[in-house]
Design a protein around this motif. Structure first.
Motif, short mmCIF file in Angstrom:
data_model
loop_
_atom_site.label_atom_id
_atom_site.label_comp_id
_atom_site.label_asym_id
_atom_site.label_seq_id
_atom_site.Cartn_x
_atom_site.Cartn_y
_atom_site.Cartn_z
N LEU A 1 -8.87 -3.92 -6.55
CA LEU A 1 -7.93 -3.08 -7.29
C LEU A 1 -8.11 -1.62 -6.89
CD1 LEU A 1 -5.75 -2.53 -9.38
CD2 LEU A 1 -7.53 -2.54 -11.16
N GLU A 2 -9.35 -1.17 -6.79
CA GLU A 2 -9.60 0.21 -6.38
C GLU A 2 -9.05 0.47 -4.98
OE1 GLU A 2 -13.37 3.32 -5.90
OE2 GLU A 2 -13.66 1.37 -6.87
N MET A 3 -9.20 -0.50 -4.09
CA MET A 3 -8.66 -0.36 -2.74
C MET A 3 -7.12 -0.31 -2.78
SD MET A 3 -9.32 0.06 0.44
CE MET A 3 -11.07 -0.39 0.53
N ALA A 4 -6.52 -1.16 -3.61
CA ALA A 4 -5.06 -1.16 -3.74
C ALA A 4 -4.56 0.19 -4.24
CB ALA A 4 -4.62 -2.28 -4.69
N LEU A 5 -5.27 0.76 -5.20
CA LEU A 5 -4.88 2.06 -5.73
C LEU A 5 -4.95 3.14 -4.65
CD1 LEU A 5 -6.68 1.98 -9.21
CD2 LEU A 5 -4.24 1.69 -8.76
N SER A 6 -5.95 3.06 -3.80
CA SER A 6 -6.07 4.06 -2.74
C SER A 6 -4.94 3.92 -1.72
CB SER A 6 -7.43 3.94 -2.04
OG SER A 6 -7.52 2.76 -1.27
N TYR A 7 -4.57 2.69 -1.38
CA TYR A 7 -3.46 2.48 -0.45
C TYR A 7 -2.13 2.92 -1.06
CZ TYR A 7 -6.49 -0.26 2.69
OH TYR A 7 -7.48 -0.66 3.55
N ILE A 8 -1.95 2.65 -2.35
CA ILE A 8 -0.73 3.06 -3.03
C ILE A 8 -0.62 4.59 -3.06
CG2 ILE A 8 0.28 3.22 -5.36
CD1 ILE A 8 -0.34 0.22 -5.64
N GLU A 9 -1.75 5.25 -3.31
CA GLU A 9 -1.75 6.72 -3.31
C GLU A 9 -1.45 7.26 -1.92
OE1 GLU A 9 -4.60 10.49 -4.62
OE2 GLU A 9 -5.39 8.44 -4.67
N LYS A 10 -2.06 6.65 -0.91
CA LYS A 10 -1.88 7.10 0.47
C LYS A 10 -0.42 6.98 0.91
CE LYS A 10 -3.18 5.72 5.18
NZ LYS A 10 -3.95 4.71 5.98
N SER A 11 0.24 5.94 0.46
CA SER A 11 1.62 5.68 0.89
C SER A 11 2.66 6.38 0.02
CB SER A 11 1.89 4.17 0.87
OG SER A 11 1.79 3.67 -0.46
N HIS A 12 2.20 7.10 -1.02
CA HIS A 12 3.10 7.78 -1.96
C HIS A 12 4.05 6.79 -2.64
CE1 HIS A 12 1.62 11.52 -0.27
NE2 HIS A 12 1.97 11.12 0.95
N ALA A 13 3.55 5.58 -2.90
CA ALA A 13 4.38 4.53 -3.49
C ALA A 13 4.75 4.83 -4.94
CB ALA A 13 3.66 3.18 -3.41
N ILE A 14 3.85 5.51 -5.66
CA ILE A 14 4.18 5.88 -7.04
C ILE A 14 5.31 6.90 -7.05
CG2 ILE A 14 3.33 6.92 -9.18
CD1 ILE A 14 2.26 4.11 -8.64
N GLN A 15 5.26 7.86 -6.15
CA GLN A 15 6.34 8.85 -6.07
C GLN A 15 7.66 8.19 -5.73
OE1 GLN A 15 6.12 12.26 -6.86
NE2 GLN A 15 8.33 11.87 -6.86
N ALA A 16 7.63 7.22 -4.81
CA ALA A 16 8.86 6.51 -4.46
C ALA A 16 9.43 5.77 -5.67
CB ALA A 16 8.59 5.53 -3.32
N THR A 17 8.53 5.19 -6.45
CA THR A 17 8.96 4.47 -7.65
C THR A 17 9.55 5.44 -8.67
OG1 THR A 17 7.23 2.81 -7.28
CG2 THR A 17 8.20 2.90 -9.49
#
Length: 343
Positions: A288-304
């Motif tokens: 989960l921690e790794m997933a959060l880091s990849y999501i942050e890196k890809s700006h996926a939250i901002q896209a959402t």
């Protein structure tokens, strides 16, 4: 991003906007709560016990609030002889609560609104059966109202919710799911009931179809924005904010926009990671921690959140058919609050 004119009039991202709307509709909401409690009563002891657990868990009652607000926006009259909006708001809440009970069983969730979920306390069988009871109560309230048009809209919404949940189940663990299909899922599971809750406010006030459809559009787009933010919060909130266990969507392999946006930008080891944890459902305590880091890196939250902002603006624009009133502004501010929860 939301238009500047909207942002300048909106409140901050806390719950102040929702509190103001609830205060404005306080008498209606209290009457709705009384109806909910009375219709949850049953000679079978487990039903009111489980119902009391749900009431104690709180919740914002946003969907019935929208029914009440839509009716008042359209000029629904005051007085003890005018109670249709109260019973229909309770009906909307019963449909919503029934789906929550069933969802928590399907998802094996342990938390709901920050407290132990009903299935964690009472077991899966009781939760499913009480959910069925609440669905039945909702249809009794529709029948009491007597409008075939209202019944058609609410019953169609109930069917669409079920379709949305089944569609979500069919996309689970499938990273080839398109963003369009994901949006179909959240339209079914969330936006359809928002739309119905708002539209019936215009119907019982006998407003022109133009206003009916405007409120339906408002509800649809608000519901889409609401669910997009919820999906973002699963990867961007603390447990107290979210009211459920952080990372539940990740552990269940649910396909949401944060995951799709991160996966579409992933290469090499990142792509292998997503396939392992989502498609193959092989997860370790550190994933989960790794997933959060990849999501942050890809700006996926901002896209959402950008997508949520887009739907929120459409919701606000739909209200332009109504004259400017304090209640319309409250609905605009509530829309802005909805997308600001994850910021």
């Amino acid at each position: 991003m939301l238009k500047e004119k909207v942002m300048s009039t909106a409140l901050t991202g806390n719950e102040e906007a929702l509190r103001i709307l609830a205060d404005y509709l306080k008498d209606d909401m209290q009457a709705c709560n009384r109806t909910i409690i009375s219709r949850m009563d049953s000679p079978v002891p487990l039903i009111p016990q489980l119902a009391a657990h749900l009431i104690a868990a709180g919740g914002k009652r946003l969907r019935p609030l929208l029914t009440l607000a839509s009716a008042r926006l359209c000029g629904y009259p005051y007085g003890p002889e005018h109670q249709r909006h109260i019973k229909l708001a309770a009906c909307v809440e019963f449909i919503h609560t029934a789906t929550l009970l069933h969802d928590d069983v399907v998802d094996d969730s342990n938390l709901r609104r920050g407290l132990a979920s009903a299935n964690a306390v009472f077991g899966n069988k009781a939760s499913v059966l009480v959910g069925d009871f609440l669905f039945a109560r909702s249809f009794q309230l529709m029948t009491d109202d007597g409008s075939l048009k209202v019944m058609g809209i609410l019953s169609s919404a109930a069917a669409t919710i079920a379709e949305g949940e089944v569609l979500q189940m069919s996309t689970q663990n499938d990273l080839s799911t398109s963003i369009e299909k994901y949006l179909d899922v959240i339209h079914g599971k969330t936006a359809a009931l928002f739309a119905a809750a708002c539209r019936i406010g215009a119907i019982i006030t006998e407003r022109p179809e133009r206003e009916e459809l405007a409120l339906e559009s408002f509800g649809t787009n608000l519901g889409m924005a609401f669910q997009l933010v919820d999906d973002a919060l699963d990867y961007a909130a603390n447990q107290g904010t979210l009211g459920k266990t952080i990372g539940d969507d990740f552990r269940e392999g649910k396909i949401t926009l944060p995951v799709l946006a991160a996966y579409q930008k992933a290469e090499g080891v990142e792509k292998v990671f997503w396939k392992r944890v989502i498609e193959q459902n092989e997860q370790t305590d550190q994933d989960l921690e790794m997933a959060l880091s990849y999501i942050e890196k890809s700006h996926a939250i901002q896209a959402t959140m950008d997508k949520a902002d887009w739907y929120a603006q459409k919701a606000i624009d739909a209200l332009n058919v109504f004259e400017e009133t304090p209640l319309r502004k409250m609905l605009v501010d509530t829309t802005y609050y909805t997308v600001n929860r994850a910021r």
